[in-house]
Motif scaffolding. Structure first.
Motif, PDB file in Angstrom:
ATOM      1  N   SER A  16      12.612  11.833   3.392  1.00 36.73           N
ATOM      2  CA  SER A  16      13.417  12.977   3.823  1.00 36.73           C
ATOM      3  C   SER A  16      14.838  12.944   3.257  1.00 36.73           C
ATOM      4  O   SER A  16      15.433  13.992   3.016  1.00 36.73           O
ATOM      5  N   ALA A  17      15.374  11.755   3.023  1.00 37.66           N
ATOM      6  CA  ALA A  17      16.752  11.634   2.549  1.00 37.66           C
ATOM      7  C   ALA A  17      16.867  11.768   1.033  1.00 37.66           C
ATOM      8  O   ALA A  17      17.809  12.375   0.530  1.00 37.66           O
ATOM      9  N   THR A  18      15.902  11.194   0.292  1.00 37.83           N
ATOM     10  CA  THR A  18      16.033  11.145  -1.174  1.00 37.83           C
ATOM     11  C   THR A  18      15.123  12.113  -1.917  1.00 37.83           C
ATOM     12  O   THR A  18      15.330  12.378  -3.091  1.00 37.83           O
ATOM     13  N   GLY A  19      14.066  12.596  -1.255  1.00 36.85           N
ATOM     14  CA  GLY A  19      13.100  13.472  -1.908  1.00 36.85           C
ATOM     15  C   GLY A  19      12.079  12.724  -2.746  1.00 36.85           C
ATOM     16  O   GLY A  19      11.228  13.327  -3.392  1.00 36.85           O
ATOM     17  N   GLU A  20      12.132  11.384  -2.717  1.00 39.44           N
ATOM     18  CA  GLU A  20      11.206  10.554  -3.489  1.00 39.44           C
ATOM     19  C   GLU A  20       9.832  10.515  -2.818  1.00 39.44           C
ATOM     20  O   GLU A  20       9.715  10.323  -1.613  1.00 39.44           O
ATOM     21  N   SER A  21       8.789  10.699  -3.630  1.00 41.65           N
ATOM     22  CA  SER A  21       7.415  10.638  -3.120  1.00 41.65           C
ATOM     23  C   SER A  21       6.918   9.205  -3.107  1.00 41.65           C
ATOM     24  O   SER A  21       7.284   8.397  -3.966  1.00 41.65           O
ATOM     25  N   THR A  22       6.087   8.889  -2.118  1.00 38.81           N
ATOM     26  CA  THR A  22       5.498   7.560  -2.016  1.00 38.81           C
ATOM     27  C   THR A  22       4.141   7.651  -1.331  1.00 38.81           C
ATOM     28  O   THR A  22       3.804   8.672  -0.739  1.00 38.81           O
ATOM     29  N   THR A  23       3.386   6.577  -1.417  1.00 36.81           N
ATOM     30  CA  THR A  23       2.130   6.466  -0.675  1.00 36.81           C
ATOM     31  C   THR A  23       2.232   5.256   0.243  1.00 36.81           C
ATOM     32  O   THR A  23       2.560   4.156  -0.207  1.00 36.81           O
ATOM     33  N   LEU A  24       1.978   5.496   1.515  1.00 39.67           N
ATOM     34  CA  LEU A  24       1.935   4.420   2.497  1.00 39.67           C
ATOM     35  C   LEU A  24       0.473   4.090   2.728  1.00 39.67           C
ATOM     36  O   LEU A  24      -0.303   4.957   3.120  1.00 39.67           O
ATOM     37  N   GLU A  25       0.081   2.851   2.446  1.00 34.87           N
ATOM     38  CA  GLU A  25      -1.303   2.415   2.639  1.00 34.87           C
ATOM     39  C   GLU A  25      -1.370   1.664   3.956  1.00 34.87           C
ATOM     40  O   GLU A  25      -0.914   0.527   4.062  1.00 34.87           O
ATOM     41  N   MET A  26      -1.930   2.321   4.979  1.00 34.41           N
ATOM     42  CA  MET A  26      -1.953   1.777   6.323  1.00 34.41           C
ATOM     43  C   MET A  26      -3.303   1.147   6.637  1.00 34.41           C
ATOM     44  O   MET A  26      -4.346   1.671   6.226  1.00 34.41           O
ATOM     45  N   ASP A  27      -3.277   0.016   7.361  1.00 36.89           N
ATOM     46  CA  ASP A  27      -4.501  -0.654   7.774  1.00 36.89           C
ATOM     47  C   ASP A  27      -5.282   0.248   8.717  1.00 36.89           C
ATOM     48  O   ASP A  27      -4.714   0.854   9.615  1.00 36.89           O
ATOM     49  N   ASP A  28      -6.595   0.307   8.525  1.00 39.13           N
ATOM     50  CA  ASP A  28      -7.453   1.159   9.374  1.00 39.13           C
ATOM     51  C   ASP A  28      -8.212   0.286  10.367  1.00 39.13           C
ATOM     52  O   ASP A  28      -9.413   0.205  10.323  1.00 39.13           O
ATOM     53  N   ASP A  29      -7.467  -0.400  11.241  1.00 38.25           N
ATOM     54  CA  ASP A  29      -8.098  -1.253  12.263  1.00 38.25           C
ATOM     55  C   ASP A  29      -8.048  -0.577  13.589  1.00 38.25           C
ATOM     56  O   ASP A  29      -7.099  -0.096  14.007  1.00 38.25           O
TER      57      ASP A  29
END
Length: 85
Positions: free
Chosen positions: A72-85
């Motif tokens: 939200s602050a920088t406009g940079e895109s990323t992918t968060l890979e979250m554990d599916d437990d």
């Protein structure tokens, strides 16, 4: 009954753990946040502290949930890979 409530209220909230695929740092999403496309979430990043992301999309991939998001602050895109437990 009051004793049960006191015991339950002292149990710490569980966070959703994962990794920021751009930086490799560990991330956590606190329990209770609604993680849906089009919403904003607060994420704790082990190297940068708390950050706010706008969620672009969510998809399940094997044993992980991939959250494509924009800082939200920088406009940079990323992918968060979250554990599916």
């Amino acid at each position: 009954m009051a004793g049960c409530f006191a015991l339950l209220s002292s149990i710490p909230a569980v966070a959703w753990d994962g990794t920021n695929s751009n930086t490799g740092s560990s991330v956590e999403i606190d329990r209770g946040q609604l993680v849906r496309s089009g919403r904003s979430i607060e994420v704790y990043d082990s190297t940068e502290g708390y950050k706010e992301y706008d969620i672009d999309s969510i998809r399940r991939s094997g044993r992980t949930v991939e959250i494509d998001a924009t800082d939200s602050a920088t406009g940079e895109s990323t992918t968060l890979e979250m554990d599916d437990d």
